[in-house]
Structures are given as structure tokens and as C-alpha cells.
Design an enzyme around this catalytic site. Structure first.
Site, PDB file in Angstrom:
ATOM      1  N   ARG A  85      -4.062  98.876 -34.790  1.00  0.00           N
ATOM      2  CA  ARG A  85      -4.450  98.486 -36.482  1.00  0.00           C
ATOM      3  C   ARG A  85      -2.824  99.655 -37.613  1.00  0.00           C
ATOM      4  NH1 ARG A  85      -8.161 103.124 -37.207  1.00  0.00           N
ATOM      5  NH2 ARG A  85      -9.171 102.340 -39.399  1.00  0.00           N
ATOM      6  N   ARG A 109      -8.953 108.528 -46.506  1.00  0.00           N
ATOM      7  CA  ARG A 109      -8.511 107.813 -47.603  1.00  0.00           C
ATOM      8  C   ARG A 109      -8.868 108.100 -49.115  1.00  0.00           C
ATOM      9  NH1 ARG A 109      -8.130 101.474 -47.109  1.00  0.00           N
ATOM     10  NH2 ARG A 109     -10.377 101.261 -47.487  1.00  0.00           N
ATOM     11  N   ARG A 146       3.792  97.229 -90.420  1.00  0.00           N
ATOM     12  CA  ARG A 146       4.677  95.804 -90.534  1.00  0.00           C
ATOM     13  C   ARG A 146       3.724  95.137 -91.933  1.00  0.00           C
ATOM     14  NH1 ARG A 146       2.618  94.869 -84.929  1.00  0.00           N
ATOM     15  NH2 ARG A 146       5.144  94.593 -83.408  1.00  0.00           N
ATOM     16  N   LYS A 196      -2.913 105.902 -43.117  1.00  0.00           N
ATOM     17  CA  LYS A 196      -3.836 105.784 -41.849  1.00  0.00           C
ATOM     18  C   LYS A 196      -3.342 106.334 -40.792  1.00  0.00           C
ATOM     19  CE  LYS A 196      -5.779 101.955 -41.671  1.00  0.00           C
ATOM     20  NZ  LYS A 196      -5.970  99.911 -41.531  1.00  0.00           N
ATOM     21  N   GLU A 253      17.987  97.864 -83.150  1.00  0.00           N
ATOM     22  CA  GLU A 253      17.222  96.607 -81.756  1.00  0.00           C
ATOM     23  C   GLU A 253      18.364  95.672 -82.283  1.00  0.00           C
ATOM     24  OE1 GLU A 253      13.592  94.754 -84.440  1.00  0.00           O
ATOM     25  OE2 GLU A 253      15.149  95.068 -86.112  1.00  0.00           O
ATOM     26  N   ARG A 274       8.064  99.384 -92.581  1.00  0.00           N
ATOM     27  CA  ARG A 274       9.041  98.074 -91.936  1.00  0.00           C
ATOM     28  C   ARG A 274       9.411  97.772 -93.173  1.00  0.00           C
ATOM     29  NH1 ARG A 274       9.460  95.233 -86.997  1.00  0.00           N
ATOM     30  NH2 ARG A 274       7.924  93.491 -87.951  1.00  0.00           N
ATOM     31  N   HIS A 298       2.594  86.133 -78.564  1.00  0.00           N
ATOM     32  CA  HIS A 298       2.135  86.654 -79.642  1.00  0.00           C
ATOM     33  C   HIS A 298       0.277  87.089 -79.887  1.00  0.00           C
ATOM     34  CE1 HIS A 298       0.053  86.268 -83.383  1.00  0.00           C
ATOM     35  NE2 HIS A 298       1.715  86.571 -83.962  1.00  0.00           N
ATOM     36  N   SER A 307      14.327 104.138 -85.432  1.00  0.00           N
ATOM     37  CA  SER A 307      13.407 103.783 -83.942  1.00  0.00           C
ATOM     38  C   SER A 307      13.364 103.124 -83.366  1.00  0.00           C
ATOM     39  CB  SER A 307      11.854 103.459 -85.523  1.00  0.00           C
ATOM     40  OG  SER A 307      10.709 103.208 -84.559  1.00  0.00           O
ATOM     41  N   TYR A 361       9.080 110.898 -80.257  1.00  0.00           N
ATOM     42  CA  TYR A 361       7.829 110.093 -80.426  1.00  0.00           C
ATOM     43  C   TYR A 361       7.603 108.443 -80.160  1.00  0.00           C
ATOM     44  CZ  TYR A 361       9.078 107.803 -84.236  1.00  0.00           C
ATOM     45  OH  TYR A 361       9.842 106.669 -85.427  1.00  0.00           O
ATOM     46  N   MET A 377      -3.374  93.349 -44.620  1.00  0.00           N
ATOM     47  CA  MET A 377      -2.445  93.086 -43.242  1.00  0.00           C
ATOM     48  C   MET A 377      -3.584  92.902 -42.059  1.00  0.00           C
ATOM     49  SD  MET A 377       0.271  95.862 -43.709  1.00  0.00           S
ATOM     50  CE  MET A 377      -0.234  96.921 -44.272  1.00  0.00           C
ATOM     51  N   CYS A 402       9.270 101.511 -81.249  1.00  0.00           N
ATOM     52  CA  CYS A 402       8.322 101.513 -81.453  1.00  0.00           C
ATOM     53  C   CYS A 402       7.994  99.990 -81.044  1.00  0.00           C
ATOM     54  CB  CYS A 402       7.747 100.925 -83.155  1.00  0.00           C
ATOM     55  SG  CYS A 402       9.148  99.932 -84.312  1.00  0.00           S
ATOM     56  N   GLY A 449      13.338  99.443 -81.473  1.00  0.00           N
ATOM     57  CA  GLY A 449      12.507  97.945 -81.699  1.00  0.00           C
ATOM     58  C   GLY A 449      12.692  97.550 -80.782  1.00  0.00           C
ATOM     59  N   THR A 450      11.872  97.910 -79.575  1.00  0.00           N
ATOM     60  CA  THR A 450      12.438  97.534 -77.845  1.00  0.00           C
ATOM     61  C   THR A 450      12.230  96.163 -77.501  1.00  0.00           C
ATOM     62  OG1 THR A 450      10.101  98.164 -77.495  1.00  0.00           O
ATOM     63  CG2 THR A 450      12.391  99.695 -76.954  1.00  0.00           C
ATOM     64  N   ASN A 451      11.511  95.819 -77.784  1.00  0.00           N
ATOM     65  CA  ASN A 451      11.457  93.852 -77.720  1.00  0.00           C
ATOM     66  C   ASN A 451      12.353  93.525 -78.535  1.00  0.00           C
ATOM     67  OD1 ASN A 451       8.857  94.954 -77.588  1.00  0.00           O
ATOM     68  ND2 ASN A 451       8.210  93.967 -79.424  1.00  0.00           N
ATOM     69  N   ASP A 452      12.453  93.452 -79.504  1.00  0.00           N
ATOM     70  CA  ASP A 452      13.885  92.654 -79.944  1.00  0.00           C
ATOM     71  C   ASP A 452      15.265  93.565 -79.177  1.00  0.00           C
ATOM     72  OD1 ASP A 452      13.826  90.495 -81.759  1.00  0.00           O
ATOM     73  OD2 ASP A 452      12.820  92.189 -82.921  1.00  0.00           O
ATOM     74  N   GLY A 478      -6.963  95.710 -47.283  1.00  0.00           N
ATOM     75  CA  GLY A 478      -7.196  94.404 -46.628  1.00  0.00           C
ATOM     76  C   GLY A 478      -6.474  93.832 -46.409  1.00  0.00           C
TER      77      GLY A 478
HETATM   78  P1  ADP Z   1      -8.130  98.157 -42.557  1.00  0.00           P
HETATM   79  O1  ADP Z   1      -7.306  98.919 -43.015  1.00  0.00           O
HETATM   80  O2  ADP Z   1      -8.034  96.726 -42.822  1.00  0.00           O
HETATM   81  O3  ADP Z   1      -9.771  98.813 -43.046  1.00  0.00           O
HETATM   82  P2  ADP Z   1      -8.393  99.041 -40.148  1.00  0.00           P
HETATM   83  O4  ADP Z   1      -7.184  99.342 -39.449  1.00  0.00           O
HETATM   84  O5  ADP Z   1      -9.135  99.888 -41.053  1.00  0.00           O
HETATM   85  O6  ADP Z   1      -8.319  97.897 -40.929  1.00  0.00           O
HETATM   86  O7  ADP Z   1      -9.773  98.378 -38.863  1.00  0.00           O
HETATM   87  C1  ADP Z   1     -10.735  97.453 -39.400  1.00  0.00           C
HETATM   88  C2  ADP Z   1     -11.777  97.504 -39.229  1.00  0.00           C
HETATM   89  O8  ADP Z   1     -12.036  97.997 -38.261  1.00  0.00           O
HETATM   90  C3  ADP Z   1     -12.733  98.830 -40.198  1.00  0.00           C
HETATM   91  O9  ADP Z   1     -14.121  98.923 -40.235  1.00  0.00           O
HETATM   92  C4  ADP Z   1     -12.354 100.356 -38.716  1.00  0.00           C
HETATM   93  O10 ADP Z   1     -13.045 101.017 -39.655  1.00  0.00           O
HETATM   94  C5  ADP Z   1     -12.567  99.441 -37.129  1.00  0.00           C
HETATM   95  N1  ADP Z   1     -12.243  99.878 -36.394  1.00  0.00           N
HETATM   96  C6  ADP Z   1     -10.135 100.151 -36.423  1.00  0.00           C
HETATM   97  N2  ADP Z   1     -10.395 100.847 -35.464  1.00  0.00           N
HETATM   98  C7  ADP Z   1     -11.519 101.251 -34.502  1.00  0.00           C
HETATM   99  C8  ADP Z   1     -11.705 101.541 -33.453  1.00  0.00           C
HETATM  100  N3  ADP Z   1     -11.121 102.255 -32.536  1.00  0.00           N
HETATM  101  N4  ADP Z   1     -12.971 102.027 -33.078  1.00  0.00           N
HETATM  102  C9  ADP Z   1     -14.005 101.365 -33.920  1.00  0.00           C
HETATM  103  N5  ADP Z   1     -14.033 100.156 -34.818  1.00  0.00           N
HETATM  104  C10 ADP Z   1     -12.511 100.404 -35.455  1.00  0.00           C
HETATM  105 MG    MG Z   2      12.276  93.477 -84.362  1.00  0.00          MG
HETATM  106 MG    MG Z   3      -8.972 100.721 -43.172  1.00  0.00          MG
END
Ligand code: ADP
Ligand code: MG
Ligand code: MG
Length: 918
Positions: free
Chosen positions: A112, A362, A605, A42, A789, A661, A484, A808, A895, A123, A875, A810-813, A121
Site C-alpha cells: 500500500r 486518519r 474605488r 498510513k 503599487e 481612492r 475582472h 496601502s 491591516y 496512488m 488592499c 496595491g498588490t495587484n498592480d 485514491g
Molecule cells: P487507499 O489509500 O487508496 O485507501 P489502501 O492502501 O488503504 O488504499 O487500500 C485500498 C483498500 O484495500 C482499502 O479499502 C483497504 O482497507 C483495503 N486493504 C488494504 N490492505 C488490506 C489488507 N491487508 N487486508 C484487507 N484489506 C486491505
Molecule cells: Mg492599482
Molecule cells: Mg485507504
């Protein structure tokens, strides 16, 4: 930490001079996109967008080093941080023209989180920070919108109390005292939406919120904006180790030492009225990959409203009418970002009174289908190279392109109407719908009538194979991802949900109970092997595009993903060094494997063939034989059936190599276990019940996996190896005569620990070959090799290679015997081991590089030392695991062999390994 690992003295002063804080503002930034390790994704992208001159509110990012420092030093921040933050804050104040904590015209900020790779979502973030009883009045005056100011204050107290003060127990909505309070006031006022509340309602709410905080924490809510700021910064670092984040890191192999960055950003407001709003946009469709600008927008709202699902957002293109200027600018920006990053972007934006602000960008998460389409389209558009495209697609996401799928509308309807029963492990991807069959025989019966059942078992065993083959899907109450059921299902390309622990299956009654609901044999259920979900009732499915073309010879539909899939895998084949074969033991599996691009069979087999029509009885007769003569008689009857099996495989594989085999599992697996079955077998064979029971008893072992199995069987009962070798060579001669082309035969002896064992079996195979060739007046070229194996086999591989013409693994065994962990019992503690970091991964899913990998390296090097150019393959299940495939490339294997449906994945993973190792 990336920076501190650099020991170069030249770099240190540079970092010192820079410190921990990286500022960004209009047209300039200390950081840039290459600094994700230090600033988090970010922070790095906010800096980059500023450099591009995009409208980003000013701010600064505290580096991930501080997070690591915080954890390493008893949750204390570095002493120099405070002055750096003050300086950066002053810069924001200057840019925005407002001061943090100023009661007349306050600057508000967001605090943030953001790690090196996006963990959506997982953190925490705090918005509207800097409000208190005085600054809220200032905000009300300068915005000319008191309702907005008090709404922001209300949001801030709620969010801060949750994230920083920990008031909302584990983020559960029902436990959120603030939400409860808000709903209460809304109810009293007859307000439908949050936006229907008046200024006075909001004032009252804030007062209540502040009281709640005092009641619950015993302390007043912090009013000093600086205290608020430091509280939020620490909370962001703390959120790196919340339960969700830890779980997500585990699933995605993200190291816990990375830490999160913390960005402090001037607030912009999407909740200032009808000309304001907030949304998320994708430069291409993340579901299909189509090149179209899509997303969602919510007017008069702040970021978290969209996520919380309190109001339903509108389609992105509604902006065109509502805020034409912002829309135009957004369209230009998205194109610019995609060109700049050369990938589909996910963009968060806010519109404040008609003015557009970009808050994040991103690379967007996408489905497997979208990943393939986007990568190939970007090559066609000249944006990326073929090599880059190969590296863009996560190999395991190709699964999604091969498996049958539920009709999306039907799926949504089933969820909405409460038909979801439970969730197990997503062990074999795809969608299957059918009547419940509790026994393999029932599944077979139904299949004969053209009905594909969902075979539902407490757990499966090898003698369920035909039932599994006959079913469209497999559901088990017990067993893990490498159980299995899961393993066989993936090889067959069957949909499988394993280990659905909430199911109580009663074979006696023919019922299954789950969460108080009881279903009978024959009731329809639907299982989604891609998500692990189980639904009551029927749900329509269809073949995926790619399978329809490859396996059914269908013409690709318009807009099909097929051409993109074909292009991408073609490029992968051009760069990979590893060959790809399939584990297959039926002609149809072989044909599917070839369609998916397999270059041969790496493991056939033979025991799976023993369960076929009319064969299991003969196998039992052979096992129950008292004398060698009796055994030979039974084997003679089995011979033509085995020969036909092999001929089918050779035909399907044409001139591709086929590794067969010799018999591997302990014999008791072929005998019946319960009384009724024992009696039936005895009757069928005309034997006394006691004899069958005694034999089954006599064959019982304490540790069958370490008992009489593998080459040990063929050494004690040479007639078995002779019969199998004869069936193989006769079939090869038959097919050669019939097609005028000689099959490529490779005979593989399992579980060899000493060269003497291999010598004994190889001798039998070669003598049998000579007999058959003399009888048929024809020679077929063939190889005799061994499965490696056992750890001992690895250590004496140089000696074994004197006899073996190929290896060949036999990585399981090999994993089982190297760790001394039984694959069948390991899942009782392996998940715990992984969770506690004792193992990085389940060694049965991803090959253990240090231990098993080292043994493989020794075996390969020493084997080739004896026999230069020795062909070496693998295998085991690991042949279909992308990270293990990377290791096999490094080890210089020839292979990998995996289940047919994993062949495309293996081709792509092998290509990535080749590119990454350059
Ligand atoms: P996450 O990684 O969970 O998306 P963000 O840090 O991106 O968390 O923020 C959560 C929400 O808050 C997002 O929708 C983001 O666009 C909004 N947000 C974050 N910073 C600001 C800001 N400075 N002004 C307005 N909205 C913000
Ligand atoms: Mg075997
Ligand atoms: Mg975000």
C-alpha cells in the site's frame, strides 16, 4: 527528506541501526504517529494503532526515504533493503503462522502507498499478493472456500496487471480488459453480481486473465511471490509520480520531494461470506459535523469494491444486526481513536468471519460546515483548546458557510437527468439560478421586474458592473480566477463561473451553444460557483444559515451552524494582530462588510460609483470637455451625486475608517466603443458623433495600464481631484452634522511613483479640505496617504512617507509591475508556468514572497523609518488569500483589506498567522 536533512552525527547511527523498514504487530511497533514524514500517514497511524493494542493485521512500512532514493538512483532500491524486508516478512509469518509463498498455507499481503498527507485514491495499492497456481489451491483448502480463493486470485491478477504491469490504460474502466472479460462471463452465466459466479467460472476467468497478460506484455504473469512483492513495491513508488498524484499535489501545494511510504500488510478477508465485510466509518458526520458515528459497509466484499461503485454499500449501522460483536468493538474503537487523535477520524475496517480488523485511520476530510462544527464541539467537549480549534479550520472553507446553496436533492436530480452542461472555473462560490441575460442592460431590466438573471458574457469589462450587480450570478466563457468578472463577483458576493471554454456565445443571435445544445436569452440556467458546474434549467437555492442571520437578521434555525461560526470567529479575533477591512464602494457592501466583521473600508474605488444611475453621462461629458471650463461645469453636476455616494458610505460605516481612492482607471474605460453606442452618447450629449469618436480614439493607449491613469489623471486634470475631495469632505460634514459623529476619512492617491506626484495631489486635497471646513464651520480629521503599487514607490518609500500619512499596498498592480506581467494577459501562460514549476503559485493569487514581498518589506521599514508608527495596509486581491495573509502578518502590516465576503476568512487566517508565528 526530513531525516537526511538532520546533520546531527548523533542521529545518523540511530537511523542506520534502524534502517529503512519499520515493523508493526500486535501491541508493538517500531514507528508511531509522530513519524508521518518518514512512514507516511498510513504507515505512522498503522504503527500507532498497534501500540494502542487495536486489532491491526501485522506488517511493515518501507520509509519515504526509499522512495526518494529510488528516484535519485535511476529507479533502483537501496541494496540493504532486501535483507530488511526479508526479516520483517519473517516476523509477519511468525505472527500470523503462515508462510509467504507456502503452497500448503500461504500468507498473502497487501502492498500500500501512503504519503505524509493523505492523497485519497491518487496512488496505488495491490491486494491479495502472493497467489499463484499452487498457493491458490492451498488457500482454497485452508479457507475451506475454493470460490473465495479463486475470486481472490482473479482480483489479484487484475489489480497487479493494472498497477504493476500498467495494462489498464490510464485507469479507464472501458479500457480495462479484465473488467470486459468479467462482464462477458457474467453475461454468459446470467450472473448479476460478481459474487454470483461459481468456482469454475472464476478458474476460467483467471486462465483468461493470465493469457491476456501474456498477449499484451509478451511475458508470463510473475508466479514467484517474491518477484510479485518487489514489483509491487516499485510500483507504489512509481505511483508517486503518476499524473493524478502530480495534479493533486499541484492543487494542494504538496512538495514533490516528500515521496510516499510503502506499507506491506498481512491480508484479512472481507469476502469470506455473509459474516465478512468491509467498510469505511467516520467518527462524526463529515458533511454536517454532527457527533454521530456514520459510514458504509459492504458484506462479503473487499476494500476496492466499495470504491469502485460496483455494488451499493449499506449504511454502517446495519452492522449492528449483521455482526453484533464486530459492531460493538468498532463503536468502542472509534471513540478511542477520536479521543486519542483529538479529531474526527476516518476509519477503514474489514470483518473476517465475524472478527474485526482495522486497516487505516486518519483525520477525515470534511466540508467547511463540518470543520467549523467539529472544531467548536471539540472545544466544548474539552478535547482541544480554542487555539487548536482556530488552527483546525482551513480559512477558505468558510466560503462554504456564506454562499447560497443548491437544494441537494434538486442537484442530484439535475445530474441524473443529464442537465449538466459544462464546467468552468469556480471563481465565486455559491449557487445561482436564473434566466440568461447576455447584456448588462438586460440583467438590469429583469432586476427591475424582480427577476435575478445569470449574466452570461464572453468576458466582462468594467462597464458591465451594474449588470453584474443586478444579476444573481455571472458566467463567462473566457477569463481566469483573477479576471475582472471573478474579482468583481467576489467583492460583490456574486456567484461566478468563469472561463467556461466550451460555451459559444453569439450576442448577435442571442444564443449560447454548448456541446451541441443551444440555449436562448431568457432560458433558465443554474451555476454552481463552488464547483464551476453549469446546469440547464431552474434549481432552487437558499441563503446560507450564516448569511440569513448576519445580513437578513433572521433567527438562527435549530441545529444551525451559526453559533459555532460565531464562537470560532470570536476566538480568532481575540488572537489576531492584523486588522481586517473590506474593499467596498456601495453602502450595502459596507454594511455587509461590517456584518462580516470588517473594521473599516480599506479601499473604496470611486470609479465604480461613476457607472451609477445618471452618472455615467456626466462622466462622459466631463471627459469630452474641450476646455477646463467645460470640464468644471460637468464636474459641478457630478459633485452632488458623488457627495451622496460618500455620505451613504460614511453612514454605513459609522465611525470606522474609510479609505477612499481618487480616480484611478484610464478615462477611455468610460467611453463607448462600438458605433451604435458612440452615436447614442453623442445624441444624448448633443454633440457631433465625430467628436465623440475622435475623443475615444485620442484617448486610446497602447498600454492603458501603464498610461494616463492613477495620480497622473489628477495631476493633468486637477479639477477631478478637487471635485472628488470636495464631495468627500462635504459628505463627511453632512454626516457629522446629521449623526453628531465625525466619520474617519482617509484619502488615498493611487499609482504614485515619486514624492513630487503625491505632493501635488496632497496639496490639492488639503486646500480643498480647508475650503470646505471654512464654508461649513466644522473640521473633520482626515489623513492623506498613498497606494504603494509601483516598485519605485517601494524603493523611495522613506521619501514618500514624508508626505504620506498612511500606505496601502496595491498588490495587484505591484505584482503586475514587479513581474512585468499583465494581469489580464498573464493567464495565457501563468498556468503553464505553475505546472512546470517555474512559479510555485500564480503570483496574482498568492503573493510572491521573495520579490514582491521583499519590496513590501523595504517600503514598510523605510516608510516607518521616516514616520514612526506609519499605518500600513494592503488592499489587493491578496488580502483575501490565507497564505498571503500569513506573510502580511510577518511583515508587520496593520491591516488587510479584502472583499466583504472574504472578511471572515481573513479574520481566521490572520489568527492562524498569529498563532503559527509564535
Ligand atoms: P487507499 O489509500 O487508496 O485507501 P489502501 O492502501 O488503504 O488504499 O487500500 C485500498 C483498500 O484495500 C482499502 O479499502 C483497504 O482497507 C483495503 N486493504 C488494504 N490492505 C488490506 C489488507 N491487508 N487486508 C484487507 N484489506 C486491505
Ligand atoms: Mg492599482
Ligand atoms: Mg485507504
Amino acid at each position: 527528506m526530513p531525516r537526511s536533512t538532520s546533520k546531527s552525527p548523533a542521529k545518523k547511527p540511530a537511523r542506520r541501526a534502524h534502517g529503512y523498514v519499520y515493523a508493526f504487530g500486535p501491541g508493538r511497533a517500531d514507528g508511531d504517529r509522530t513519524m508521518k514524514e518518514l512512514l507516511g500517514g498510513k504507515g505512522a497511524n498503522l504503527a500507532e494503532m498497534c501500540r494502542l493494542g487495536l486489532p491491526v493485521p501485522p506488517g511493515f512500512t518501507i520509509s519515504t526515504e526509499v522512495c526518494t532514493h529510488w528516484y535519485a538512483h535511476g529507479r533502483k532500491l537501496p541494496v540493504t533493503l532486501a535483507s530488511e524486508v526479508e526479516a520483517a516478512l519473517a516476523q509477519i509469518e511468525k505472527t500470523v503462522g503462515r508462510r509467504f509463498g507456502d503452497p500448503e498455507d500461504p500468507l498473502l499481503v497487501s502492498v500500500r502507498s501512503g504519503a505524509r498527507v493523505s492523497m485519497p485514491g491518487m496512488m496505488d495499492t495491490v491486494l491479495n499478493l502472493g497467489l499463484n497456481a499452487r498457493t491458490v489451491e492451498g488457500l482454497a483448502r485452508t479457507s475451506g472456500n475454493p470460490r473465495f480463493a479463486w475470486d481472490a486470485y482473479r482480483r489479484f491478477v487484475g489489480m497487479y496487471s493494472d498497477v504493476v504491469l500498467g495494462l489498464k490504460a490510464h485507469g479507464e474502466k472501458s479500457m480495462d480488459p479484465f473488467r470486459t472479460e468479467l462482464e462477458r462471463v457474467k453475461h454468459e452465466r446470467g450472473a448479476k453480481l460478481d459474487t454470483d459466479l461459481t468456482v469454475d467460472d472464476l478458474r476460467g476467468l483467471v486462465a483468461r486473465f493470465l493469457d491476456i497478460v501474456k498477449e499484451r506484455t509478451g511475458k508470463p504473469f510473475p508466479t514467484d511471490p517474491r518477484e510479485q512483492l518487489w514489483g509491487a513495491i516499485s510500483a507504489v513508488f512509481r505511483s508517486w509520480n503518476n499524473e493524478r498524484a502530480i495534479a493533486y499535489r499541484g492543487l494542494n501545494h504538496i512538495p514533490s520531494v516528500w515521496g510516499t511510504g510503502c506499507s506491506v500488510v498481512a491480508m484479512v478477508f472481507g469476502n469470506l461470506g455473509a459474516d465478512s465485510g468491509t467498510g469505511v466509518a467516520f467518527t462524526r458526520d463529515p458533511a454536517t459535523g454532527e457527533r454521530k458515528f456514520v459510514g458504509e459497509v459492504l458484506m462479503d466484499a473487499q476494500g476496492e469494491d466499495v470504491v469502485a461503485g460496483l455494488r451499493t454499500p449499506d449504511p454502517l449501522n446495519t452492522l449492528e444486526k449483521r455482526s453484533p460483536k464486530a459492531w460493538k468493538e468498532l463503536v468502542l474503537i472509534q471513540a478511542r481513536l477520536e479521543t486519542h487523535y483529538k479529531d474526527m477520524q476516518d476509519i477503514e475496517f474489514t470483518i473476517e468471519r465475524g472478527r474485526l480488523w482495522v486497516l487505516q485511520c486518519r483525520s477525515g476530510k470534511r466540508t467547511g460546515t463540518a470543520a467549523v462544527r467539529i472544531a467548536v464541539d471539540l472545544v466544548k467537549e474539552g478535547v482541544i483548546t480554542q487555539r487548536e480549534a482556530i488552527l483546525r479550520v482551513e480559512p477558505s472553507s468558510l466560503d462554504q458557510l456564506l454562499q447560497p446553496v443548491f437544494d441537494p436533492a434538486a442537484l442530484a436530480a439535475a445530474r441524473a437527468s443529464g442537465r449538466r452542461l459544462t464546467k468552468g472555473l469556480n471563481a465565486g462560490p455559491g449557487a445561482a439560478s436564473g434566466p440568461i441575460a447576455f447584456t448588462p442592460s438586460r440583467a438590469i431590466e429583469l432586476a427591475k421586474k424582480g427577476i435575478r438573471a445569470v449574466l452570461t458574457r464572453i468576458e466582462t469589462s468594467p462597464d458591465d458592473i451594474l449588470g453584474m450587480q443586478a444579476a444573481s450570478g455571472i458566467l463567462t466563457a473566457r477569463g481566469g480566477m483573477t479576471s475582472h468578472a471573478a474579482l468583481v463577483a467576489r467583492q460583490m458576493g456574486r456567484v461566478c463561473v468563469a472561463g467556461a471554454g466550451e460555451l459559444e456565445i453569439d450576442y448577435g443571435d442571442g444564443t449560447m451553444t454548448v456541446r451541441g445544445r443551444t440555449l436562448k436569452e431568457g432560458d433558465w440556467i443554474s451555476i454552481d460557483g463552488s464547483t464551476g458546474e453549469v446546469y440547464a434549467g431552474e434549481m432552487p437555492t437558499g441563503s446560507s444559515d450564516v448569511c440569513a442571520v448576519l445580513l437578513e437578521g433572521a433567527k438562527p434555525k435549530r441545529g444551525s451552524i451559526w453559533p459555532a461560526y460565531k464562537a470560532l470567529l470570536g476566538w480568532a479575533d481575540d488572537v489576531r494582530k492584523l486588522g481586517v477591512r473590506a474593499n467596498a464602494d456601495q453602502p450595502d457592501q459596507g454594511r455587509a462588510a461590517v456584518a462580516f466583521g470588517a473594521e473599516g473600508i480599506g479601499l473604496c474605488r470611486t470609479e465604480h460609483m461613476f457607472f451609477g444611475e445618471g452618472k455615467i453621462e456626466l462622466v462622459r461629458e466631463m471627459i469630452l470637455a474641450e476646455t477646463s471650463d467645460e470640464r468644471v461645469r460637468a464636474l459641478k453636476k457630478l459633485l452632488p451625486l458623488q457627495r451622496a455616494d460618500f455620505a451613504g458610505i460614511f453612514r454605513a460605516m459609522a465611525q470606522r475608517p474609510v479609505t477612499i481612492r481618487s480616480l484611478d482607471p484610464p478615462l477611455h474605460e468610460f467611453l463607448p466603443h462600438d458605433d451604435a453606442a458612440v452615436a447614442a452618447v453623442a445624441k444624448h450629449l448633443g454633440l457631433a458623433t465625430e467628436r465623440v469618436r475622435d475623443k475615444a480614439e485620442a484617448l486610446r493607449e497602447q498600454n492603458p495600464m501603464l498610461g494616463l491613469r492613477g495620480c497622473r489623471l489628477g495631476i493633468l486634470y486637477p479639477e477631478i481631484t478637487i471635485m472628488q475631495a470636495r464631495a468627500i469632505f462635504e459628505a463627511a460634514c453632512d454626516v457629522a452634522a446629521e449623526t453628531k459623529r465625525k466619520p474617519k476619512v482617509e484619502i488615498m492617491i493611487p499609482l504614485v511613483g515619486t514624492r513630487a506626484e503625491l505632493d501635488l495631489q496632497a496639496e490639492i486635497v488639503r486646500a480643498t479640505a480647508e475650503e470646505v471646513f471654512a464654508e461649513r464651520r466644522m473640521r473633520i480629521p482626515y489623513l492623506v496617504g498613498t497606494m504603494i503599487e509601483l516598485p519605485r514607490a517601494c524603493l523611495v518609500a522613506g521619501d514618500i512617507a514624508k508626505t504620506a500619512e498612511f500606505f496601502s499596498f496595491g498588490t495587484n498592480d505591484l505584482t503586475q509591475t514587479t513581474f512585468g506581467i499583465s494581469r489580464d494577459d498573464g493567464n495565457r501562460f501563468l498556468p503553464d508556468y505553475v505546472e512546470r514549476g517555474i512559479h510555485d503559485d500564480d503570483p496574482f493569487a498568492t503573493l510572491d514572497r521573495e520579490g514582491v514581498g521583499r519590496l513590501m518589506r523595504i517600503a514598510t521599514t523605510e516608510g516607518r523609518g521616516t514616520r514612526p508608527g506609519l499605518k500600513v495596509g494592503i488592499c489587493g486581491e491578496h488580502g483575501g488569500d490565507p497564505r498571503s495573509i500569513a506573510l502580511f502578518h510577518e511583515l508587520g502590516l496593520d491591516y488587510v483589506s479584502c472583499s466583504p465576503f472574504r472578511v471572515p476568512l481573513a479574520r481566521l487566517a490572520a489568527a492562524q498567522a498569529a498563532l503559527n508565528s509564535k
